[in-house]
Every structure is written in C-alpha cells, then in structure tokens.
Scaffold this motif. Structure first.
Motif, PDB file in Angstrom:
ATOM      1  N   UNK A 156       0.812  -1.212   0.000  1.00 55.67           N
ATOM      2  CA  UNK A 156       0.000   0.000   0.000  1.00 55.67           C
ATOM      3  C   UNK A 156       0.852   1.272   0.000  1.00 55.67           C
ATOM      4  N   UNK A 157       2.150   1.131   0.240  1.00 56.39           N
ATOM      5  CA  UNK A 157       3.033   2.291   0.207  1.00 56.39           C
ATOM      6  C   UNK A 157       4.394   1.859  -0.317  1.00 56.39           C
ATOM      7  N   UNK A 158       5.359   2.754  -0.312  1.00 56.40           N
ATOM      8  CA  UNK A 158       6.670   2.463  -0.907  1.00 56.40           C
ATOM      9  C   UNK A 158       7.735   2.320   0.167  1.00 56.40           C
ATOM     10  N   UNK A 159       8.820   1.635  -0.211  1.00 56.72           N
ATOM     11  CA  UNK A 159      10.012   1.536   0.629  1.00 56.72           C
ATOM     12  C   UNK A 159      11.200   1.872  -0.264  1.00 56.72           C
ATOM     13  N   UNK A 179      -8.183  -9.476  -1.366  1.00 61.03           N
ATOM     14  CA  UNK A 179      -6.755  -9.787  -1.453  1.00 61.03           C
ATOM     15  C   UNK A 179      -6.055  -9.289  -0.194  1.00 61.03           C
ATOM     16  N   UNK A 180      -4.889  -9.915   0.072  1.00 65.34           N
ATOM     17  CA  UNK A 180      -4.065  -9.455   1.174  1.00 65.34           C
ATOM     18  C   UNK A 180      -3.311  -8.200   0.750  1.00 65.34           C
ATOM     19  N   UNK A 181      -3.296  -7.226   1.641  1.00 67.46           N
ATOM     20  CA  UNK A 181      -2.545  -6.003   1.403  1.00 67.46           C
ATOM     21  C   UNK A 181      -1.667  -5.742   2.620  1.00 67.46           C
ATOM     22  N   UNK A 182      -0.614  -4.993   2.417  1.00 68.93           N
ATOM     23  CA  UNK A 182       0.315  -4.725   3.510  1.00 68.93           C
ATOM     24  C   UNK A 182       0.895  -3.323   3.346  1.00 68.93           C
ATOM     25  N   UNK A 183       1.119  -2.676   4.474  1.00 70.01           N
ATOM     26  CA  UNK A 183       1.763  -1.359   4.454  1.00 70.01           C
ATOM     27  C   UNK A 183       2.992  -1.397   5.353  1.00 70.01           C
TER      28      UNK A 183
END
Length: 407
Positions: free
Chosen positions: A332-335, A355-359
């Motif tokens: 859901x965001x950037x690294x 769906x699985x999402x992760x931040x």
C-alpha cells in the motif's frame, strides 16, 4: 559451529534439536489456546438420540393419515424423555434440543401451527425430516474431533464439554527465561544513570513469549557482572526453563559477551550469525535438552530474530508446525531502501478487496522502537532488492497478532 548461515539453515538446526514437551492433563476451564498432544475421538454419537431443532410439535405422517391435523397425545417439557411412540396422525409437543418420540417423522415449528380442541393443525407443508436432528449428526462414535497438534478453541472445548470431558491432555507449555546482556542495561523499573538504558527488550520478549503460548519464568539483566557471574546466571536460568533467550552482546565486539557466556556453560553452539537484516547478530546453542537463542540488542533486530527463530522453536516444543504462515500481499506504500542482504521489514497486513494487502510501518531502523508498537507481519525482501513500489506484490509472514480485518 556454523557462522553467517541462511535463515532456513538456522531454523532447521533449531528444529532438529527440539523434541516436543511431554503432555499433561488440564481442565477445560484452563484449556483455551493449549495444544492437544493426542487425537481426541468422539465417545458416542452426538446427539445421542433423535432431537427437535425447534420448539413445536413432533408429528407422525403417512399411512393415509391427514397431514394437516394431528391428535395431540402429550406435551414434553425440558428434561422430559418420551416413554411413548407416535402413531400416524398423532403429535407430541417438543422443545428445542429435546428428544422426540419414536415414530415421529417431522417437527413443525410452533409458529406454523394452531392448537384447538386437542388437535394440532399445520399451517404449512410438512416434509419428512423437517426440524429433526439425527443421532450422530454432529459426531458419530469414534469420529476424530481433534488431531494431535490442534489448538484448543472455544468451540472445541465446548464440544468436549458436551461429552462430559473433564480432563484434556495437552502439551506442556514451554518455560522461557529472558536474560538481557550489557553493562549499560538496567531493569525497566529502575531509573537509569547517565549512559544507562532501561531494559525494554526483556519485557517485550516476555510478552511475545506469552503470545506464543509459553510461560515466562524470569526476566533478568546482568549489568556489570564478570563473565563467570554471567555464566552462573545463565546456568541458573537454564535449570528453571526449557529455553533461555538472551538479548544484546551477540555481535563480535570486545564488549559482546553472549557467545563467551554460552560456551562457559558447556552448551554446544549450533550457529552464530544469519544472512538477514535486521537480526544478523543472532545465534543458538543447546545444552542437553535445553535451548539458548541469542538475539540482538537493537529492538527491531531483537524482534525480527525472535519471530524467525524463537517462535518456530516454541511451536515445535508444543507439537505445532514450526513453519511460518506465508502469503503474497500487495503493498500500500513504498520503501525506498534497496540492495543489501535479505531484509525483513515490519508492516501491517490486512484482507481488503478480496486480497491481502500490507503497508510498511514507520521507523524501520534496527535501533528504533516505533515500528514495534503496531505490526502484525514481516515483509520478506530478497537480497539485492530494488526499492519497493506501491501496488507491488511481496512475500509476507503473518505473525500471531494478525487480525485480517484490522484496517
């Protein structure tokens, strides 16, 4: 002793040196979350007799009888057992979960009937088998209700109570002691002097241990003890625990004392150093049947090492599968960080839009506490990875605290 090895090699070395703890019998009241150490079979059919699924009237149909009007023979109350059978054209009042007389072919819910002049009139169509719960509908005698290694849930405990089970055999809870190394580390409740640091790792690890179903026997620090005193403290903890977790002093600096203290006890080191970030300064040793896992003193590295090494070990001791739960999730965001060794990043995983999402969580430095306040997953990034973009798929490990609806 192997050095600087792959994570999977380290975990295999640990698990291969673990034998599940013996079983003990406990009461259902204390069984929630414990692990069955043997298969559990149904003692008899459940329900043991034909039951009504609703309040209403059991009826006997067929043989040319009027399927709308039934002579009321008797009304049963809760706790009554019918000492009679129904003939075609007869009915008996029954209650939810109560036994029905032999000869009954269906039960009509009370709201679809009319009682007048000793006769029950059905106001809807009657189908054979309506609202009847057959013997053995839940379990037949001998069915497996739970296999060895099953975690006891409220529903399973309730089902066992329906059989009158008053003792359940479960694996013993592993006993775990935590020892924080470092001259500058003082107990968390103590006011630190300049240059000293409160022991937050020890309490953090104790909470994780409890979350993994184990029992904490001690959380201690060594302060400025001499090496031989650290050895004695470690030996004392090994006598009262199945696993000792050390935190801090696991690197190779002149002040790092974990490996030396472990060797002084006579324990056999299994490995020292693994190819991950954070948590590369982790190791393990065995002393007879006891396990020592050395973790980094940096908070995030300590946490990562615990999840990847200690959790599988505690699961294996309780007869559980030590392998982590892995999923593919959408970021859901950037690294922006890139390259380097295999990296495990703390994050929050959730199920959303099928769906699985992760931040990624904030504060990802090994020395920072911030990312530990609220995380439920480790995002597994391969060695040499590029920056992670939003909507990119990544591999994640779900942790015991994961709530898929928490978003």
């Amino acid at each position: 002793m192997l050095t600087n090895i792959l994570l999977e090699e380290a975990r295999e070395l640990l698990v291969n040196n673990i034998i599940a703890l013996p079983g003990r019998s406990i009461s259902p009241e204390t069984a929630l979350g414990r692990v069955c150490c043997q298969d559990i079979h149904a003692l008899h059919d459940l329900p043991p007799f034909l039951q009504s699924a609703v309040d209403g009237y059991a009826v006997s149909t067929g043989n040319g009888a009027d399927d709308k009007h039934y002579l009321l023979k008797e009304s049963l109350r809760p706790g009554d057992y019918p000492g009679f059978s129904l003939k075609p054209g007869q009915a008996a009042g029954v209650v939810t979960g109560g036994p029905v007389p032999s000869g009954a072919r269906a039960v009509i819910a009370q709201e679809f009937t009319e009682l007048k002049g000793g006769y029950v009139t059905c106001l809807s169509k009657v189908n054979q088998g309506d609202n009847l719960k057959q013997p053995g509908e839940d379990f037949h005698s001998g069915d497996i209700m739970a296999k060895r290694g099953t975690i006891l849930s409220p529903g399973l405990i309730g089902a066992l109570a329906a059989y009158g089970v008053s003792q359940i055999k479960v694996f013993q809870r592993p006993k775990v002691a935590v020892l924080s190394l470092g001259r500058e580390i003082v107990p968390y409740h103590q006011v630190p002097a300049p240059g000293q640091t409160r022991d937050s790792n020890g309490i953090f690890l104790a909470a994780l241990v409890e979350q993994d179903g184990a029992e904490v026997t001690a959380v201690e620090t060594v302060g400025d003890m001499e090496p031989v005193q650290v050895k004695y403290r470690l030996e004392k903890l090994l006598r009262q625990a199945d696993v000792v977790l050390t935190t801090g002093g696991a690197a190779s600096g002149v002040c790092d004392q974990a490996l030396n203290a472990i060797r002084l006890t006579g324990a056999r080191p299994l490995f020292w150093g693994i190819k991950i970030k954070p948590g590369s300064h982790s190791g393990a040793a065995v002393l007879k049947s006891k396990l020592i896992i050395a973790l980094s003193g940096n908070p995030a590295a300590c946490a990562t090492g615990y999840h990847l090494l200690a959790t599988p070990s505690l699961r294996a001791l309780q007869g559980l599968n030590p392998e982590p739960v892995r999923l593919v999730a959408v970021c859901k965001n950037t690294l922006l960080k890139k390259g380097g060794p295999r990296r495990f990043v703390r994050g929050n995983a959730f199920w959303h839009q099928n769906k699985w999402q992760v931040s990624f969580g904030p504060g990802q430095k090994s020395s920072m506490l911030r990312s530990l306040i609220n995380y439920n997953a480790l995002i597994d990034l391969p060695a040499g990875h590029p920056p992670v973009e939003e909507r990119q798929e990544v591999s994640i490990i779900l942790l015991p605290s994961c709530n898929p609806w928490d978003y």
